[in-house]
Design an enzyme around this catalytic site. Sequence first.
Site, mmCIF file in Angstrom:
data_model
loop_
_atom_site.group_PDB
_atom_site.id
_atom_site.type_symbol
_atom_site.label_atom_id
_atom_site.label_comp_id
_atom_site.label_asym_id
_atom_site.label_seq_id
_atom_site.Cartn_x
_atom_site.Cartn_y
_atom_site.Cartn_z
ATOM 1 N N ARG A 98 43.732 34.990 0.879
ATOM 2 C CA ARG A 98 43.670 36.465 1.086
ATOM 3 C C ARG A 98 44.849 36.830 1.362
ATOM 4 N NH1 ARG A 98 39.665 38.761 5.576
ATOM 5 N NH2 ARG A 98 38.425 38.260 4.032
ATOM 6 N N ASP A 152 32.382 53.289 0.716
ATOM 7 C CA ASP A 152 33.641 52.851 0.683
ATOM 8 C C ASP A 152 34.604 53.614 0.976
ATOM 9 O OD1 ASP A 152 34.592 50.078 -1.359
ATOM 10 O OD2 ASP A 152 36.123 51.969 -1.108
ATOM 11 N N ALA A 160 29.935 40.380 3.537
ATOM 12 C CA ALA A 160 31.299 40.131 4.227
ATOM 13 C C ALA A 160 31.321 38.908 5.136
ATOM 14 C CB ALA A 160 31.426 41.644 5.118
ATOM 15 N N GLY A 162 31.061 48.766 1.067
ATOM 16 C CA GLY A 162 32.213 48.131 0.323
ATOM 17 C C GLY A 162 31.794 48.118 -1.200
ATOM 18 N N LYS A 221 40.739 27.709 4.480
ATOM 19 C CA LYS A 221 41.154 29.169 4.012
ATOM 20 C C LYS A 221 42.515 29.409 4.082
ATOM 21 C CE LYS A 221 38.985 33.103 3.056
ATOM 22 N NZ LYS A 221 37.785 33.167 2.223
ATOM 23 N N VAL A 227 32.422 42.446 -5.243
ATOM 24 C CA VAL A 227 31.171 41.984 -5.035
ATOM 25 C C VAL A 227 29.846 43.156 -4.911
ATOM 26 C CG1 VAL A 227 29.872 40.734 -3.279
ATOM 27 C CG2 VAL A 227 31.907 40.165 -4.085
ATOM 28 N N GLY A 228 30.588 44.082 -4.167
ATOM 29 C CA GLY A 228 29.663 45.280 -3.729
ATOM 30 C C GLY A 228 29.096 46.038 -5.155
#
Length: 345
Positions: free
Chosen positions: A44, A202, A255, A179, A80, A183-184
């Site tokens: 991220r 969004d 999410a 979102g 992560k 993905v969304g």
Amino acid sequence: MNFEALLAEWDGEHAVVRFDPESGAWMFVCLHSTARGPAGGGTRMRVYPTPADGLADAMRLSGAMTRKMAAAGMPRGGGKAVLAVPELPTGEPRKRLLRRYGELVASLGGSYRTAGDMNISPEDLDVVAERCPWVYGTSTRGGNSGRGTARGALHAICATVEHLFGSPDLDGRSVLVQGAGSVGQVLARELAESGARVLVSDIDEARASATGCETVAPERVIETEVDVYSPCAVGGTLNAGSIPRLACRAIAGCANNQLAEPEDAERLAERGILYAPDYVVNAGGIVQLIGLEDEGWDEAQLDERLAGIGDTLRTLFAEADSDGITPDEAAERLVRRRLAETQPV
């Protein structure tokens, strides 16, 4: 909170912290568990209020990856990485940062294997892969995991609707996707193709409109009446303040870390809102990448395993009802069983 306090309280195995003087970025790589295999999890890139916020995010997300891998039955642990940047870099400075990050991951010898997450594209991963062999989801191998995440979530939403209404049929059911990212967008389209009435919200209104679905202003999301609310953006949106205002029957979204604190699962149950644990719902991305890149699956095998996400949820819902617990606790039980199976006698 400072680094020392965060590290002292963390239940993970290994955290790597490196400051990058050229970019001003902090690199955090957190290996929460390698009990089931090498730790896997995305990278991220984000601007945080403080570097410690970036470390806390990496720690929290790495734990979620441990649960996600175990719940999905994948032979990996959880990890992560966070690149906490003063501003999102572009051009050559971005590539240089990603190469240095790739060198850091490579130095861990395969104990951590990375992929994309917020603000990291397959093309970015191509750059990381110039210096590191343990990268999933490049533009030439695996591709964007968003399609697997969205497809798995579709199965999860069908299972959730089935538990509520007795049928997995989405025809006429309403779903609000919060979102409209990688993905969304895919999830909204597949839901619409399955007959659902799809609403999308969004912070970027143009991105929401581009889905072709009915749009909802961000400030109205929580109070919009729908069958299923599907958070697919940032985590922590389900909390003591928002849960009393929810107007949905169920929650099933992609999410990470949707619950601000564990007690929020009970708050949802008290409201009569069915909660599909996020790390079960959103596991399709890691199923896609590991399955296609490491296990040699074809698309038919991938589809079968993604459908298994819905089957897992059906089992968890049934266990929760039978034992008088929340689906979140049923999922935690599943994770504990699978982690215990990997421990030496």
